[in-house]
Write a protein that holds these residues in place. Sequence first.
Motif, PDB file in Angstrom:
ATOM      1  N   ASP A 149       0.818  -1.218   0.000  1.00  0.00           N
ATOM      2  CA  ASP A 149       0.000   0.000   0.000  1.00  0.00           C
ATOM      3  C   ASP A 149       0.850   1.266   0.000  1.00  0.00           C
ATOM      4  O   ASP A 149       0.309   2.361   0.080  1.00  0.00           O
ATOM      5  N   GLY A 150       2.173   1.102  -0.053  1.00  0.00           N
ATOM      6  CA  GLY A 150       3.064   2.255  -0.079  1.00  0.00           C
ATOM      7  C   GLY A 150       3.401   2.828   1.285  1.00  0.00           C
ATOM      8  O   GLY A 150       3.968   3.905   1.384  1.00  0.00           O
ATOM      9  N   GLU A 151       3.076   2.106   2.346  1.00  0.00           N
ATOM     10  CA  GLU A 151       3.343   2.576   3.709  1.00  0.00           C
ATOM     11  C   GLU A 151       4.690   2.048   4.199  1.00  0.00           C
ATOM     12  O   GLU A 151       5.075   0.926   3.872  1.00  0.00           O
ATOM     13  N   PRO A 152       5.396   2.832   5.025  1.00  0.00           N
ATOM     14  CA  PRO A 152       6.651   2.335   5.597  1.00  0.00           C
ATOM     15  C   PRO A 152       6.392   1.139   6.495  1.00  0.00           C
ATOM     16  O   PRO A 152       5.387   1.098   7.205  1.00  0.00           O
ATOM     17  N   SER A 153       7.305   0.177   6.461  1.00  0.00           N
ATOM     18  CA  SER A 153       7.136  -1.044   7.239  1.00  0.00           C
ATOM     19  C   SER A 153       8.500  -1.616   7.596  1.00  0.00           C
ATOM     20  O   SER A 153       9.363  -1.747   6.729  1.00  0.00           O
ATOM     21  N   MET A 154       8.689  -1.970   8.867  1.00  0.00           N
ATOM     22  CA  MET A 154       9.925  -2.633   9.275  1.00  0.00           C
ATOM     23  C   MET A 154       9.859  -4.078   8.801  1.00  0.00           C
ATOM     24  O   MET A 154       8.831  -4.741   8.935  1.00  0.00           O
ATOM     25  N   VAL A 155      10.941  -4.568   8.234  1.00  0.00           N
ATOM     26  CA  VAL A 155      11.006  -5.935   7.729  1.00  0.00           C
ATOM     27  C   VAL A 155      10.862  -6.912   8.894  1.00  0.00           C
ATOM     28  O   VAL A 155      11.473  -6.731   9.945  1.00  0.00           O
ATOM     29  N   ASP A 156      10.061  -7.950   8.690  1.00  0.00           N
ATOM     30  CA  ASP A 156       9.909  -9.006   9.691  1.00  0.00           C
ATOM     31  C   ASP A 156      11.045  -9.998   9.497  1.00  0.00           C
ATOM     32  O   ASP A 156      11.108 -10.703   8.495  1.00  0.00           O
ATOM     33  N   VAL A 157      11.976 -10.048  10.466  1.00  0.00           N
ATOM     34  CA  VAL A 157      13.112 -10.961  10.376  1.00  0.00           C
ATOM     35  C   VAL A 157      12.927 -12.177  11.282  1.00  0.00           C
ATOM     36  O   VAL A 157      13.847 -12.969  11.465  1.00  0.00           O
ATOM     37  N   GLY A 158      11.734 -12.338  11.825  1.00  0.00           N
ATOM     38  CA  GLY A 158      11.462 -13.397  12.789  1.00  0.00           C
ATOM     39  C   GLY A 158      11.761 -14.794  12.305  1.00  0.00           C
ATOM     40  O   GLY A 158      12.210 -15.645  13.083  1.00  0.00           O
ATOM     41  N   ASP A 159      11.533 -15.082  11.029  1.00  0.00           N
ATOM     42  CA  ASP A 159      11.740 -16.427  10.510  1.00  0.00           C
ATOM     43  C   ASP A 159      13.140 -16.638   9.915  1.00  0.00           C
ATOM     44  O   ASP A 159      13.463 -17.734   9.473  1.00  0.00           O
ATOM     45  N   LYS A 160      13.949 -15.584   9.886  1.00  0.00           N
ATOM     46  CA  LYS A 160      15.294 -15.718   9.331  1.00  0.00           C
ATOM     47  C   LYS A 160      16.204 -16.465  10.293  1.00  0.00           C
ATOM     48  O   LYS A 160      16.007 -16.438  11.508  1.00  0.00           O
ATOM     49  N   LYS A 161      17.220 -17.105   9.738  1.00  0.00           N
ATOM     50  CA  LYS A 161      18.213 -17.809  10.543  1.00  0.00           C
ATOM     51  C   LYS A 161      19.262 -16.822  11.055  1.00  0.00           C
ATOM     52  O   LYS A 161      19.608 -15.853  10.373  1.00  0.00           O
ATOM     53  N   VAL A 162      19.773 -17.104  12.235  1.00  0.00           N
ATOM     54  CA  VAL A 162      20.884 -16.331  12.777  1.00  0.00           C
ATOM     55  C   VAL A 162      22.151 -16.755  12.039  1.00  0.00           C
ATOM     56  O   VAL A 162      22.451 -17.940  11.940  1.00  0.00           O
ATOM     57  N   THR A 163      22.850 -15.765  11.471  1.00  0.00           N
ATOM     58  CA  THR A 163      24.130 -16.024  10.805  1.00  0.00           C
ATOM     59  C   THR A 163      25.122 -14.955  11.228  1.00  0.00           C
ATOM     60  O   THR A 163      24.738 -13.876  11.700  1.00  0.00           O
TER      61      THR A 163
ATOM     62  N   SER B 156      26.148 -11.384  15.048  1.00  0.00           N
ATOM     63  CA  SER B 156      25.518 -12.676  14.778  1.00  0.00           C
ATOM     64  C   SER B 156      24.033 -12.421  14.948  1.00  0.00           C
ATOM     65  O   SER B 156      23.578 -12.146  16.060  1.00  0.00           O
ATOM     66  N   GLY B 157      23.304 -12.445  13.854  1.00  0.00           N
ATOM     67  CA  GLY B 157      21.907 -12.081  13.949  1.00  0.00           C
ATOM     68  C   GLY B 157      21.105 -12.452  12.727  1.00  0.00           C
ATOM     69  O   GLY B 157      21.578 -13.179  11.847  1.00  0.00           O
ATOM     70  N   LYS B 158      19.892 -11.896  12.682  1.00  0.00           N
ATOM     71  CA  LYS B 158      18.942 -12.203  11.614  1.00  0.00           C
ATOM     72  C   LYS B 158      18.899 -11.127  10.532  1.00  0.00           C
ATOM     73  O   LYS B 158      18.185 -11.280   9.548  1.00  0.00           O
TER      74      LYS B 158
END
Length: 162
Positions: A12-26, A109-111
Amino acid sequence: MSEHGFSHISKDGEPSMVDVGDKKVTDRIAIARAIVELGNEIVREITDNGFQTKKGPVFQVASLAGIMATKRTSDLIPLCHPLALNKADVDIKIISDTEAQVDCLVKTSGKTGVEMEALTGATVAALTIYDMCKAMSHEIKIKEVKLIHKSGGKKDYNAEEK
């Protein structure tokens, strides 16, 4: 990533923080570089005086400012995630009769990656050099700030390989 290619903007063109919840920690590393054009007179003056100005040791103060900035990136850039950093290092050197190079290395070390932290650290260190030297000239230029390297996450990047 959204359907239009921008990760921080909703459909919709609105700012949004990326959801990194499902990403692996590297393990993630980023290096950014800034080039500061000081001019012959300032380079000569600071090298002749042991990198000191009336405000103190130019490169030491700028390095500390850059390191501090890496830790505050999410306070400055609205959609950056707050990160626990494993390492932040700023290396500054004279590269010509007129220029200094600022390299900022950040590790975690993070997502999510640390590119913004490295870019912020290099930029704030360059701005601090300007501040420390502006009494000698307002002709100082921060010519470029760019990502040099990133690893960890989906894609690695090396500017020197381009």
